[in-house]
Write a protein that holds these residues in place. Structure first.
Motif, PDB file in Angstrom:
ATOM      1  N   TYR A 273      41.451  26.317  36.894  1.00 35.52           N
ATOM      2  CA  TYR A 273      41.749  26.296  38.326  1.00 35.52           C
ATOM      3  C   TYR A 273      41.270  27.572  39.013  1.00 35.52           C
ATOM      4  CZ  TYR A 273      44.264  25.370  42.658  1.00 35.52           C
ATOM      5  OH  TYR A 273      44.585  25.135  43.974  1.00 35.52           O
ATOM      6  N   ILE A 274      41.597  28.723  38.432  1.00 32.15           N
ATOM      7  CA  ILE A 274      41.175  29.993  39.027  1.00 32.15           C
ATOM      8  C   ILE A 274      39.666  30.158  38.928  1.00 32.15           C
ATOM      9  CG2 ILE A 274      41.278  32.510  38.743  1.00 32.15           C
ATOM     10  CD1 ILE A 274      43.623  31.387  40.269  1.00 32.15           C
TER      11      ILE A 274
ATOM     12  N   ALA B 252      32.459  32.727  45.538  1.00 34.06           N
ATOM     13  CA  ALA B 252      31.163  33.344  45.219  1.00 34.06           C
ATOM     14  C   ALA B 252      30.086  32.256  45.171  1.00 34.06           C
ATOM     15  CB  ALA B 252      31.236  34.075  43.886  1.00 34.06           C
ATOM     16  N   PRO B 253      29.802  31.598  46.294  1.00 34.15           N
ATOM     17  CA  PRO B 253      28.881  30.452  46.266  1.00 34.15           C
ATOM     18  C   PRO B 253      27.461  30.818  45.852  1.00 34.15           C
ATOM     19  CG  PRO B 253      29.363  31.110  48.525  1.00 34.15           C
ATOM     20  CD  PRO B 253      30.321  31.862  47.647  1.00 34.15           C
ATOM     21  N   LEU B 254      27.079  32.077  46.007  1.00 31.34           N
ATOM     22  CA  LEU B 254      25.751  32.516  45.600  1.00 31.34           C
ATOM     23  C   LEU B 254      25.799  33.282  44.280  1.00 31.34           C
ATOM     24  CD1 LEU B 254      24.444  33.691  49.092  1.00 31.34           C
ATOM     25  CD2 LEU B 254      24.147  31.468  47.980  1.00 31.34           C
ATOM     26  N   GLY B 255      26.974  33.331  43.672  1.00 33.33           N
ATOM     27  CA  GLY B 255      27.150  33.943  42.361  1.00 33.33           C
ATOM     28  C   GLY B 255      27.587  32.894  41.360  1.00 33.33           C
ATOM     29  N   ARG B 256      28.458  33.274  40.439  1.00 40.03           N
ATOM     30  CA  ARG B 256      28.945  32.306  39.454  1.00 40.03           C
ATOM     31  C   ARG B 256      30.274  32.788  38.908  1.00 40.03           C
ATOM     32  NH1 ARG B 256      27.907  33.012  33.713  1.00 40.03           N
ATOM     33  NH2 ARG B 256      27.208  35.147  33.251  1.00 40.03           N
ATOM     34  N   ALA B 257      30.994  31.886  38.273  1.00 43.63           N
ATOM     35  CA  ALA B 257      32.247  32.223  37.611  1.00 43.63           C
ATOM     36  C   ALA B 257      32.227  31.640  36.209  1.00 43.63           C
ATOM     37  CB  ALA B 257      33.441  31.689  38.398  1.00 43.63           C
ATOM     38  N   LEU B 258      32.580  32.462  35.233  1.00 47.88           N
ATOM     39  CA  LEU B 258      32.640  32.042  33.840  1.00 47.88           C
ATOM     40  C   LEU B 258      34.084  32.112  33.367  1.00 47.88           C
ATOM     41  CD1 LEU B 258      31.293  31.327  31.082  1.00 47.88           C
ATOM     42  CD2 LEU B 258      31.171  33.802  30.666  1.00 47.88           C
ATOM     43  N   GLY B 259      34.623  30.991  32.911  1.00 43.79           N
ATOM     44  CA  GLY B 259      35.951  30.953  32.337  1.00 43.79           C
ATOM     45  C   GLY B 259      35.879  30.961  30.826  1.00 43.79           C
TER      46      GLY B 259
ATOM     47  N   ARG C 256      39.457  19.894  29.503  1.00 43.96           N
ATOM     48  CA  ARG C 256      40.044  19.526  30.786  1.00 43.96           C
ATOM     49  C   ARG C 256      39.373  20.303  31.911  1.00 43.96           C
ATOM     50  NH1 ARG C 256      42.900  15.194  31.773  1.00 43.96           N
ATOM     51  NH2 ARG C 256      44.323  15.655  30.036  1.00 43.96           N
ATOM     52  N   ALA C 257      39.104  21.591  31.695  1.00 44.43           N
ATOM     53  CA  ALA C 257      38.457  22.414  32.724  1.00 44.43           C
ATOM     54  C   ALA C 257      37.093  21.856  33.095  1.00 44.43           C
ATOM     55  CB  ALA C 257      38.323  23.853  32.223  1.00 44.43           C
ATOM     56  N   ARG C 258      36.312  21.482  32.104  1.00 45.38           N
ATOM     57  CA  ARG C 258      34.967  20.959  32.395  1.00 45.38           C
ATOM     58  C   ARG C 258      35.051  19.634  33.140  1.00 45.38           C
ATOM     59  NH1 ARG C 258      34.158  23.069  26.832  1.00 45.38           N
ATOM     60  NH2 ARG C 258      32.923  24.994  27.042  1.00 45.38           N
ATOM     61  N   SER C 259      35.987  18.786  32.742  1.00 45.43           N
ATOM     62  CA  SER C 259      36.148  17.492  33.406  1.00 45.43           C
ATOM     63  C   SER C 259      36.551  17.672  34.863  1.00 45.43           C
ATOM     64  CB  SER C 259      37.194  16.661  32.653  1.00 45.43           C
ATOM     65  OG  SER C 259      37.502  15.476  33.350  1.00 45.43           O
ATOM     66  N   LEU C 260      37.531  18.555  35.123  1.00 48.43           N
ATOM     67  CA  LEU C 260      37.993  18.776  36.493  1.00 48.43           C
ATOM     68  C   LEU C 260      36.917  19.443  37.340  1.00 48.43           C
ATOM     69  CD1 LEU C 260      41.604  20.027  35.674  1.00 48.43           C
ATOM     70  CD2 LEU C 260      41.000  17.833  36.699  1.00 48.43           C
ATOM     71  N   THR C 261      36.141  20.325  36.729  1.00 50.10           N
ATOM     72  CA  THR C 261      35.085  21.019  37.468  1.00 50.10           C
ATOM     73  C   THR C 261      33.976  20.050  37.864  1.00 50.10           C
ATOM     74  OG1 THR C 261      35.601  23.091  36.336  1.00 50.10           O
ATOM     75  CG2 THR C 261      33.415  22.914  37.328  1.00 50.10           C
ATOM     76  N   GLU C 262      33.639  19.134  36.967  1.00 47.48           N
ATOM     77  CA  GLU C 262      32.658  18.109  37.314  1.00 47.48           C
ATOM     78  C   GLU C 262      33.204  17.197  38.404  1.00 47.48           C
ATOM     79  OE1 GLU C 262      29.951  14.605  35.187  1.00 47.48           O
ATOM     80  OE2 GLU C 262      31.410  15.739  34.004  1.00 47.48           O
ATOM     81  N   ARG C 263      34.456  16.818  38.284  1.00 50.76           N
ATOM     82  CA  ARG C 263      35.078  15.958  39.298  1.00 50.76           C
ATOM     83  C   ARG C 263      35.067  16.616  40.668  1.00 50.76           C
ATOM     84  NH1 ARG C 263      41.436  15.823  39.471  1.00 50.76           N
ATOM     85  NH2 ARG C 263      40.881  17.801  40.499  1.00 50.76           N
ATOM     86  N   ASP C 264      35.364  17.926  40.691  1.00 50.75           N
ATOM     87  CA  ASP C 264      35.479  18.642  41.957  1.00 50.75           C
ATOM     88  C   ASP C 264      34.141  19.129  42.496  1.00 50.75           C
ATOM     89  OD1 ASP C 264      38.176  18.215  41.709  1.00 50.75           O
ATOM     90  OD2 ASP C 264      38.686  20.282  41.192  1.00 50.75           O
ATOM     91  N   GLY C 265      33.084  18.998  41.696  1.00 52.94           N
ATOM     92  CA  GLY C 265      31.764  19.391  42.157  1.00 52.94           C
ATOM     93  C   GLY C 265      31.627  20.882  42.403  1.00 52.94           C
ATOM     94  N   VAL C 266      31.873  21.681  41.365  1.00 52.24           N
ATOM     95  CA  VAL C 266      31.744  23.142  41.470  1.00 52.24           C
ATOM     96  C   VAL C 266      30.652  23.566  40.484  1.00 52.24           C
ATOM     97  CG1 VAL C 266      32.966  25.353  41.480  1.00 52.24           C
ATOM     98  CG2 VAL C 266      34.225  23.228  41.933  1.00 52.24           C
ATOM     99  N   PRO C 267      29.389  23.527  40.891  1.00 51.17           N
ATOM    100  CA  PRO C 267      28.292  23.719  39.942  1.00 51.17           C
ATOM    101  C   PRO C 267      28.148  25.134  39.410  1.00 51.17           C
ATOM    102  CG  PRO C 267      27.444  23.563  42.183  1.00 51.17           C
ATOM    103  CD  PRO C 267      28.894  23.227  42.254  1.00 51.17           C
ATOM    104  N   ASN C 268      28.716  26.134  40.092  1.00 55.02           N
ATOM    105  CA  ASN C 268      28.561  27.516  39.635  1.00 55.02           C
ATOM    106  C   ASN C 268      29.766  28.014  38.837  1.00 55.02           C
ATOM    107  OD1 ASN C 268      30.112  27.477  42.012  1.00 55.02           O
ATOM    108  ND2 ASN C 268      29.595  29.597  42.509  1.00 55.02           N
ATOM    109  N   ALA C 269      30.579  27.082  38.331  1.00 61.50           N
ATOM    110  CA  ALA C 269      31.662  27.418  37.411  1.00 61.50           C
ATOM    111  C   ALA C 269      31.296  26.913  36.023  1.00 61.50           C
ATOM    112  CB  ALA C 269      32.973  26.785  37.869  1.00 61.50           C
ATOM    113  N   GLU C 270      31.369  27.803  35.042  1.00 62.14           N
ATOM    114  CA  GLU C 270      31.016  27.481  33.659  1.00 62.14           C
ATOM    115  C   GLU C 270      32.143  27.911  32.740  1.00 62.14           C
ATOM    116  OE1 GLU C 270      26.984  28.957  32.670  1.00 62.14           O
ATOM    117  OE2 GLU C 270      26.969  29.639  34.758  1.00 62.14           O
ATOM    118  N   PHE C 271      32.124  27.392  31.499  1.00 55.58           N
ATOM    119  CA  PHE C 271      33.207  27.674  30.563  1.00 55.58           C
ATOM    120  C   PHE C 271      32.659  27.893  29.157  1.00 55.58           C
ATOM    121  CE2 PHE C 271      34.800  25.132  34.036  1.00 55.58           C
ATOM    122  CZ  PHE C 271      35.904  25.860  34.440  1.00 55.58           C
ATOM    123  N   GLU C 272      33.290  28.829  28.439  1.00 56.71           N
ATOM    124  CA  GLU C 272      32.950  29.088  27.044  1.00 56.71           C
ATOM    125  C   GLU C 272      34.235  29.247  26.244  1.00 56.71           C
ATOM    126  OE1 GLU C 272      30.469  32.524  26.692  1.00 56.71           O
ATOM    127  OE2 GLU C 272      28.847  31.693  27.919  1.00 56.71           O
ATOM    128  N   GLN C 273      34.230  28.727  25.020  1.00 53.96           N
ATOM    129  CA  GLN C 273      35.350  28.972  24.118  1.00 53.96           C
ATOM    130  C   GLN C 273      35.124  30.297  23.415  1.00 53.96           C
ATOM    131  OE1 GLN C 273      35.954  26.155  20.923  1.00 53.96           O
ATOM    132  NE2 GLN C 273      38.093  26.728  20.652  1.00 53.96           N
TER     133      GLN C 273
END
Length: 273
Positions: free
Chosen positions: A63-64, A72-79, A89-106
């Protein structure tokens, strides 16, 4: 569960890839309802700009991360998180919400191979209390920030004298896993936080108490069902009807306007590399 080689906090990895992580992933909306009231003060403290690169520590269901990415629409966020169920769940919700500059790593932020000076800001909403070696972890985060980069995080504050403390007092002594230096309250002491961040090389460390309304359920019974399922409570106090009845009674005075509303307290910490 097989723990990836770049994770040293194996006990937490097992918990967050087992019941704990599955409960958070399955009830992400409930946990967000509890914690969302703190989001504005956290993101404002991080001073995220349009071009910033943001690192979200212990991102959970993202969520955060998504909110930071929108700032940061011209930057990015990595969770980054230990929990595979929560990251799914994060990846699914991010795709649903259409936030292309949010990424995730385990990964384990204590040892994760972040690129040097790759981020302008690091944030966390209640995701930094479980490090096996907090000095090493924050040292690794500091390395990932550029010179002058900002750290802002929320940690659970002592429940003494709070609404949640009243609920805990009604259901029995708080177990060490909730109150000790290895659990959710491990970063509740400002002096300890300052010592950890100083040792990790941060400067301009500040801590202050912040408050927000937390919605725990639609009524006392619903809130009790949810709190009883929280990992530390379930692990230490069991999952029986007596516990749920005690929590229901303790939550009932906080029912108003169609929900159970507790005044929440957190520690907001800010620092710079």
């Amino acid at each position: 569960m097989e723990v990836p080689m770049d994770i040293v906090n194996t006990a937490q990895a097992e918990a967050w890839n087992g019941y704990e992580g599955e409960h958070w992933a399955d009830h992400h909306d409930r946990y967000d309802a509890v914690n969302n009231g703190f989001d504005g003060v956290l993101l404002d403290a991080a001073a995220i700009g349009a071009h910033d690169r943001v690192l979200d520590l212990g991102c959970g269901s993202g969520y955060i991360t998504r909110r930071a990415a929108r700032r940061a629409p011209l930057g990015r966020a990595l969770g980054v998180d230990l929990s595979a169920p929560m990251l799914a769940r994060a990846r699914s919700l991010t795709e649903r919400d259409g936030v292309p500059n949010a990424e995730f790593e385990q990964g384990d932020a204590q040892v994760h191979p972040f690129p040097d000076a790759a981020f302008d800001a690091a944030v966390s909403r209640f995701g930094v209390m479980f490090f096996a070696d907090p000095v090493a972890a924050f040292g690794n985060v500091r390395r990932a920030l550029r010179d002058g980069g900002r750290l802002a995080f929320l940690a659970m504050a002592s429940p003494a004298g709070t609404d949640l403390g009243t609920v805990f007092a009604a259901i029995g002594p708080r177990p060490a896993a909730v109150t000790g230096h290895a659990g959710p309250m491990s970063m509740s002491d400002p002096d300890r936080v300052r010592a950890i961040l100083d040792a990790a090389g941060f400067r301009d460390v500040s801590c202050r108490t912040v408050h927000a309304e937390q919605v725990w359920g639609r009524d006392a019974a619903d809130a009790a069902e949810f709190l009883a399922g929280w990992g530390p409570v379930r692990h230490n106090l069991g999952d029986g009807p007596e516990l749920r009845a005690a929590i229901t009674d303790a939550m009932r005075p906080f029912e108003r306007d169609g929900a159970v509303r507790l005044r929440g307290t957190a520690l907001l910490v800010q620092a710079r590399r």
